[in-house]
Design a protein around this motif. Structure first.
Motif, PDB file in Angstrom:
ATOM      1  N   GLU A   1    -149.910 -47.921 -36.287  1.00 25.93           N
ATOM      2  CA  GLU A   1    -150.161 -46.520 -36.622  1.00 25.93           C
ATOM      3  C   GLU A   1    -149.350 -45.545 -35.785  1.00 25.93           C
ATOM      4  O   GLU A   1    -149.330 -44.341 -36.076  1.00 25.93           O
ATOM      5  CB  GLU A   1    -151.655 -46.209 -36.452  1.00 25.93           C
ATOM      6  N   GLY A   2    -148.705 -46.041 -34.763  1.00 21.33           N
ATOM      7  CA  GLY A   2    -147.925 -45.171 -33.891  1.00 21.33           C
ATOM      8  C   GLY A   2    -146.549 -44.864 -34.458  1.00 21.33           C
ATOM      9  O   GLY A   2    -146.239 -45.143 -35.618  1.00 21.33           O
ATOM     10  N   GLU A   3    -145.715 -44.287 -33.609  1.00 20.10           N
ATOM     11  CA  GLU A   3    -144.358 -43.954 -34.030  1.00 20.10           C
ATOM     12  C   GLU A   3    -143.505 -45.213 -34.145  1.00 20.10           C
ATOM     13  O   GLU A   3    -143.677 -46.181 -33.401  1.00 20.10           O
ATOM     14  CB  GLU A   3    -143.711 -43.002 -33.025  1.00 20.10           C
ATOM     15  N   VAL A   4    -142.570 -45.178 -35.093  1.00 19.57           N
ATOM     16  CA  VAL A   4    -141.547 -46.214 -35.226  1.00 19.57           C
ATOM     17  C   VAL A   4    -140.203 -45.504 -35.274  1.00 19.57           C
ATOM     18  O   VAL A   4    -139.958 -44.687 -36.174  1.00 19.57           O
ATOM     19  CB  VAL A   4    -141.737 -47.063 -36.500  1.00 19.57           C
ATOM     20  N   LEU A   5    -139.352 -45.801 -34.294  1.00 19.45           N
ATOM     21  CA  LEU A   5    -138.054 -45.144 -34.205  1.00 19.45           C
ATOM     22  C   LEU A   5    -136.943 -46.186 -34.272  1.00 19.45           C
ATOM     23  O   LEU A   5    -136.916 -47.137 -33.472  1.00 19.45           O
ATOM     24  CB  LEU A   5    -137.927 -44.360 -32.898  1.00 19.45           C
ATOM     25  N   LEU A   6    -136.051 -46.020 -35.223  1.00 22.86           N
ATOM     26  CA  LEU A   6    -134.902 -46.906 -35.403  1.00 22.86           C
ATOM     27  C   LEU A   6    -133.643 -46.208 -34.902  1.00 22.86           C
ATOM     28  O   LEU A   6    -133.368 -45.059 -35.287  1.00 22.86           O
ATOM     29  CB  LEU A   6    -134.724 -47.242 -36.885  1.00 22.86           C
ATOM     30  N   PHE A   7    -132.844 -46.908 -34.079  1.00 16.35           N
ATOM     31  CA  PHE A   7    -131.578 -46.373 -33.590  1.00 16.35           C
ATOM     32  C   PHE A   7    -130.442 -47.312 -33.983  1.00 16.35           C
ATOM     33  O   PHE A   7    -130.573 -48.537 -33.864  1.00 16.35           O
ATOM     34  CB  PHE A   7    -131.603 -46.223 -32.062  1.00 16.35           C
ATOM     35  N   ASP A   8    -129.335 -46.727 -34.435  1.00 16.09           N
ATOM     36  CA  ASP A   8    -128.157 -47.538 -34.740  1.00 16.09           C
ATOM     37  C   ASP A   8    -126.912 -46.675 -34.612  1.00 16.09           C
ATOM     38  O   ASP A   8    -126.913 -45.510 -35.044  1.00 16.09           O
ATOM     39  CB  ASP A   8    -128.236 -48.122 -36.154  1.00 16.09           C
ATOM     40  N   LYS A   9    -125.872 -47.245 -34.039  1.00 14.27           N
ATOM     41  CA  LYS A   9    -124.633 -46.481 -33.864  1.00 14.27           C
ATOM     42  C   LYS A   9    -123.852 -46.338 -35.165  1.00 14.27           C
ATOM     43  O   LYS A   9    -122.973 -45.477 -35.278  1.00 14.27           O
ATOM     44  CB  LYS A   9    -123.751 -47.138 -32.795  1.00 14.27           C
TER      45      LYS A   9
ATOM     46  N   ASP B   1    -142.829 -44.132 -45.143  1.00 14.80           N
ATOM     47  CA  ASP B   1    -143.497 -44.991 -44.156  1.00 14.80           C
ATOM     48  C   ASP B   1    -143.459 -44.392 -42.752  1.00 14.80           C
ATOM     49  O   ASP B   1    -143.790 -45.081 -41.776  1.00 14.80           O
ATOM     50  CB  ASP B   1    -142.860 -46.387 -44.148  1.00 14.80           C
ATOM     51  N   ASN B   2    -143.041 -43.131 -42.668  1.00 16.07           N
ATOM     52  CA  ASN B   2    -143.008 -42.427 -41.377  1.00 16.07           C
ATOM     53  C   ASN B   2    -142.205 -43.201 -40.336  1.00 16.07           C
ATOM     54  O   ASN B   2    -142.668 -43.450 -39.212  1.00 16.07           O
ATOM     55  CB  ASN B   2    -144.438 -42.165 -40.874  1.00 16.07           C
ATOM     56  N   ILE B   3    -141.005 -43.595 -40.744  1.00 17.37           N
ATOM     57  CA  ILE B   3    -140.081 -44.289 -39.850  1.00 17.37           C
ATOM     58  C   ILE B   3    -138.925 -43.353 -39.544  1.00 17.37           C
ATOM     59  O   ILE B   3    -138.250 -42.864 -40.453  1.00 17.37           O
ATOM     60  CB  ILE B   3    -139.555 -45.589 -40.494  1.00 17.37           C
TER      61      ILE B   3
ATOM     62  N   SER C   1    -130.008 -52.986 -38.933  1.00 16.48           N
ATOM     63  CA  SER C   1    -129.506 -53.846 -40.003  1.00 16.48           C
ATOM     64  C   SER C   1    -130.702 -54.599 -40.578  1.00 16.48           C
ATOM     65  O   SER C   1    -131.835 -54.129 -40.519  1.00 16.48           O
ATOM     66  CB  SER C   1    -128.436 -54.804 -39.487  1.00 16.48           C
ATOM     67  N   HIS C   2    -130.487 -55.798 -41.133  1.00 14.97           N
ATOM     68  CA  HIS C   2    -131.573 -56.526 -41.792  1.00 14.97           C
ATOM     69  C   HIS C   2    -132.774 -56.739 -40.877  1.00 14.97           C
ATOM     70  O   HIS C   2    -133.918 -56.518 -41.277  1.00 14.97           O
ATOM     71  CB  HIS C   2    -131.067 -57.885 -42.290  1.00 14.97           C
ATOM     72  N   ALA C   3    -132.523 -57.169 -39.645  1.00 16.61           N
ATOM     73  CA  ALA C   3    -133.621 -57.473 -38.735  1.00 16.61           C
ATOM     74  C   ALA C   3    -134.403 -56.216 -38.377  1.00 16.61           C
ATOM     75  O   ALA C   3    -135.626 -56.159 -38.518  1.00 16.61           O
ATOM     76  CB  ALA C   3    -133.090 -58.155 -37.474  1.00 16.61           C
ATOM     77  N   GLY C   4    -133.712 -55.190 -37.895  1.00 17.27           N
ATOM     78  CA  GLY C   4    -134.385 -53.987 -37.441  1.00 17.27           C
ATOM     79  C   GLY C   4    -135.130 -53.247 -38.534  1.00 17.27           C
ATOM     80  O   GLY C   4    -136.265 -52.811 -38.345  1.00 17.27           O
ATOM     81  N   VAL C   5    -134.490 -53.100 -39.693  1.00 17.11           N
ATOM     82  CA  VAL C   5    -135.133 -52.383 -40.798  1.00 17.11           C
ATOM     83  C   VAL C   5    -136.360 -53.138 -41.295  1.00 17.11           C
ATOM     84  O   VAL C   5    -137.424 -52.543 -41.516  1.00 17.11           O
ATOM     85  CB  VAL C   5    -134.124 -52.150 -41.942  1.00 17.11           C
ATOM     86  N   ASN C   6    -136.238 -54.447 -41.472  1.00 15.31           N
ATOM     87  CA  ASN C   6    -137.389 -55.230 -41.925  1.00 15.31           C
ATOM     88  C   ASN C   6    -138.525 -55.187 -40.906  1.00 15.31           C
ATOM     89  O   ASN C   6    -139.702 -55.152 -41.280  1.00 15.31           O
ATOM     90  CB  ASN C   6    -136.973 -56.671 -42.207  1.00 15.31           C
ATOM     91  N   LEU C   7    -138.173 -55.184 -39.616  1.00 19.93           N
ATOM     92  CA  LEU C   7    -139.190 -55.088 -38.571  1.00 19.93           C
ATOM     93  C   LEU C   7    -139.953 -53.772 -38.680  1.00 19.93           C
ATOM     94  O   LEU C   7    -141.189 -53.749 -38.618  1.00 19.93           O
ATOM     95  CB  LEU C   7    -138.505 -55.216 -37.207  1.00 19.93           C
ATOM     96  N   ALA C   8    -139.234 -52.682 -38.881  1.00 19.31           N
ATOM     97  CA  ALA C   8    -139.876 -51.367 -38.949  1.00 19.31           C
ATOM     98  C   ALA C   8    -140.894 -51.307 -40.085  1.00 19.31           C
ATOM     99  O   ALA C   8    -142.038 -50.845 -39.895  1.00 19.31           O
ATOM    100  CB  ALA C   8    -138.814 -50.283 -39.120  1.00 19.31           C
ATOM    101  N   PHE C   9    -140.506 -51.785 -41.263  1.00 17.96           N
ATOM    102  CA  PHE C   9    -141.423 -51.733 -42.405  1.00 17.96           C
ATOM    103  C   PHE C   9    -142.549 -52.758 -42.267  1.00 17.96           C
ATOM    104  O   PHE C   9    -143.678 -52.519 -42.716  1.00 17.96           O
ATOM    105  CB  PHE C   9    -140.652 -51.927 -43.707  1.00 17.96           C
ATOM    106  N   ALA C  10    -142.230 -53.906 -41.642  1.00 17.80           N
ATOM    107  CA  ALA C  10    -143.276 -54.911 -41.418  1.00 17.80           C
ATOM    108  C   ALA C  10    -144.343 -54.396 -40.455  1.00 17.80           C
ATOM    109  O   ALA C  10    -145.525 -54.729 -40.589  1.00 17.80           O
ATOM    110  CB  ALA C  10    -142.657 -56.202 -40.881  1.00 17.80           C
ATOM    111  N   LEU C  11    -143.947 -53.583 -39.496  1.00 19.04           N
ATOM    112  CA  LEU C  11    -144.922 -52.992 -38.578  1.00 19.04           C
ATOM    113  C   LEU C  11    -145.963 -52.174 -39.339  1.00 19.04           C
ATOM    114  O   LEU C  11    -147.157 -52.249 -39.062  1.00 19.04           O
ATOM    115  CB  LEU C  11    -144.212 -52.088 -37.562  1.00 19.04           C
ATOM    116  N   ARG C  12    -145.490 -51.405 -40.303  1.00 19.12           N
ATOM    117  CA  ARG C  12    -146.431 -50.600 -41.079  1.00 19.12           C
ATOM    118  C   ARG C  12    -147.364 -51.491 -41.891  1.00 19.12           C
ATOM    119  O   ARG C  12    -148.574 -51.220 -41.994  1.00 19.12           O
ATOM    120  CB  ARG C  12    -145.663 -49.650 -41.998  1.00 19.12           C
ATOM    121  N   LYS C  13    -146.837 -52.565 -42.454  1.00 19.57           N
ATOM    122  CA  LYS C  13    -147.684 -53.478 -43.223  1.00 19.57           C
ATOM    123  C   LYS C  13    -148.728 -54.156 -42.341  1.00 19.57           C
ATOM    124  O   LYS C  13    -149.835 -54.454 -42.789  1.00 19.57           O
ATOM    125  CB  LYS C  13    -146.817 -54.537 -43.911  1.00 19.57           C
ATOM    126  N   GLU C  14    -148.363 -54.396 -41.078  1.00 19.35           N
ATOM    127  CA  GLU C  14    -149.299 -55.034 -40.155  1.00 19.35           C
ATOM    128  C   GLU C  14    -150.321 -54.057 -39.583  1.00 19.35           C
ATOM    129  O   GLU C  14    -151.248 -54.458 -38.892  1.00 19.35           O
ATOM    130  CB  GLU C  14    -148.532 -55.700 -39.007  1.00 19.35           C
TER     131      GLU C  14
END
Length: 414
Positions: free
Chosen positions: A33-41, A74-76, A17-30
């Motif tokens: 370089e590794g993998e970013v995997l998002l899981f949601d039911k 963004d390779n998420i 949701s808002h927190a997880g998705v923003n975190l994933a994209f913020a990681l790339r901005k920071e």
């Protein structure tokens, strides 16, 4: 990051949701370089949740948080409709519902919350009874409403979700009754004056709000519900919407022996008691430095801010969370913007300004310290309130409530 320290690392995020998705994209901005995997039911592409009880319920399309191709750019890796059963901290893996294991180097819990379905006798037999937390819930409510002949809707719970839902359904032409257990609506979150304002607003728009109504059972006959209250009153409903609060999703964290206190306990960088596990958003219990106390917030702003803080920390950059909380609600022709936390206030000042529309602001003080502002159709009050709270400004309250005084910072400060 300038080095390659994260190139072979995996960051797993539970909750999109808002927190997880923003975190994933913020990681790339920071610089992660590794993998970013998002899981949601939830099988839906991640979407904005605040409009669910507002514009989406009124037949508008769901608003995506990010375009689908943004994740690829963004390779998420977005894994939707997938549940996480448990966390193995020792092996640093999560176990998915299909039994497979996913390793991680850093793990972020953005598990949010779920609606409470109260233990009302025979509630399981109710026809067309829904919470309002997901896009699927809204779709179910819309379909039931469109297929209903009489369109009689009873909403259990007079909080912001219940009131927003009532306003939206009324705009669609339904007959709406809100049943609130407490002696006034919004009792846990705002002043009696604000409760009175919204009671009047809904009444003027044809919504019946009844307080001191404790629902004790639900009966069903011929696909029609009868909602029974402790005082002997009853209400007929083709559709029932339950909005009595949420339960924080802490089960995964608790099973993994992370510290739980009214949510997942985190420090100022969103880190849990495990240095490789972070938590963000509605599920967290965190210290707000401005109010010098721990809080749990159901707020998009909090989710987004904590995501930025956690992403920076995961990438080795320490940013301290120090945001002033803010919220909003849209009902009929009223936009309410709230900033700060009013809990503990001992003085309330109300400013009413001349305008073509209703323009009111409520200013909550503890002694001479401004804690919070509720602004009705008044973005200027919201902006100034935010500035004053952040700066710790001292305000001349006699000028504050005098609508003849021009509403500018220098005119209100002591």
């Amino acid at each position: 990051m300038s080095d390659n320290s994260t190139k072979n690392s995996i960051c797993v995020v539970i909750g999109a949701s808002h927190a997880g998705v923003n975190l994933a994209f913020a990681l790339r901005k920071e610089g992660w370089e590794g993998e970013v995997l998002l899981f949601d039911k939830d099988p839906e592409l991640p979407y904005h949740r605040p409009p669910l009880s507002k514009t989406y319920l009124q037949n508008e399309e769901v608003n995506l948080l990010k375009a689908e191709d943004s994740y690829q750019k963004d390779n998420i890796s977005l894994n939707l409709g997938v549940s996480v059963n448990s966390i193995n901290r020792e092996n640093k893996t999560i176990i998915l519902s299909d039994g497979s294991h996913q390793p991680y180097h850093k793990l972020v819990l953005a598990t949010g919350a779920r609606p409470i379905i109260p233990p009302i006798p025979r509630i399981e037999n109710a026809k067309n009874l829904y919470p309002l937390r997901t896009a699927a819930d809204v779709t179910n409510i819309r379909n039931a409403f469109q297929n209903s002949i009489n369109k009689r809707v009873v909403i259990i719970g007079g909080g912001y979700i219940g009131l927003e839902t009532a306003a939206s359904i009324k705009k669609l032409g339904g007959t709406v009754t809100v049943l609130e257990r407490e002696s006034r609506i919004l009792a846990r979150v705002t002043a009696p004056e604000m409760s009175d304002f919204f009671m009047k607003l809904h009444s003027e728009n044809g919504v019946e709000i009844l307080t001191d109504k404790n629902v004790i059972s639900i009966d069903v006959q011929d696909d029609v519900n009868t909602v029974n209250c402790a005082d002997g009153s009853f209400y007929i409903a083709d559709i029932i919407v339950v909005g009595v609060g949420i339960r924080v999703n802490t089960e995964l964290a608790k099973e993994a022996q992370l510290v739980i206190e009214n949510g997942i306990l985190i420090d100022e960088t969103a880190c849990t008691n495990d240095n490789d596990i972070y938590a963000i958003g509605d599920c967290t219990f965190h210290k707000n430095p401005h109010y010098n106390r721990f809080v749990r917030l159901e707020s998009v702003q909090n989710a987004v801010d904590q995501a930025k803080v956690a992403a920076a920390a995961i990438c080795g950059k320490k940013i301290i969370y120090n945001a002033i909380p803010w919220f909003w609600s849209d009902q009929f022709n009223v936009k309410l913007q709230m900033v700060g936390l009013s809990e503990g206030y001992n003085q309330l000042f109300i400013r009413k300004e001349e305008s073509e529309t209703t323009k009111i602001s409520l200013w909550y003080f503890k002694d001479d310290t401004l804690l919070a502002v509720d602004a009705i159709n008044n973005p200027k009050a919201f902006v100034l309130g935010t500035k004053f709270i952040k700066d710790g400004s001292k305000i001349d309250t006699t000028k504050l409530i005098d609508a003849s005084v021009l509403f500018k910072p220098l005119n209100l400060l002591i």
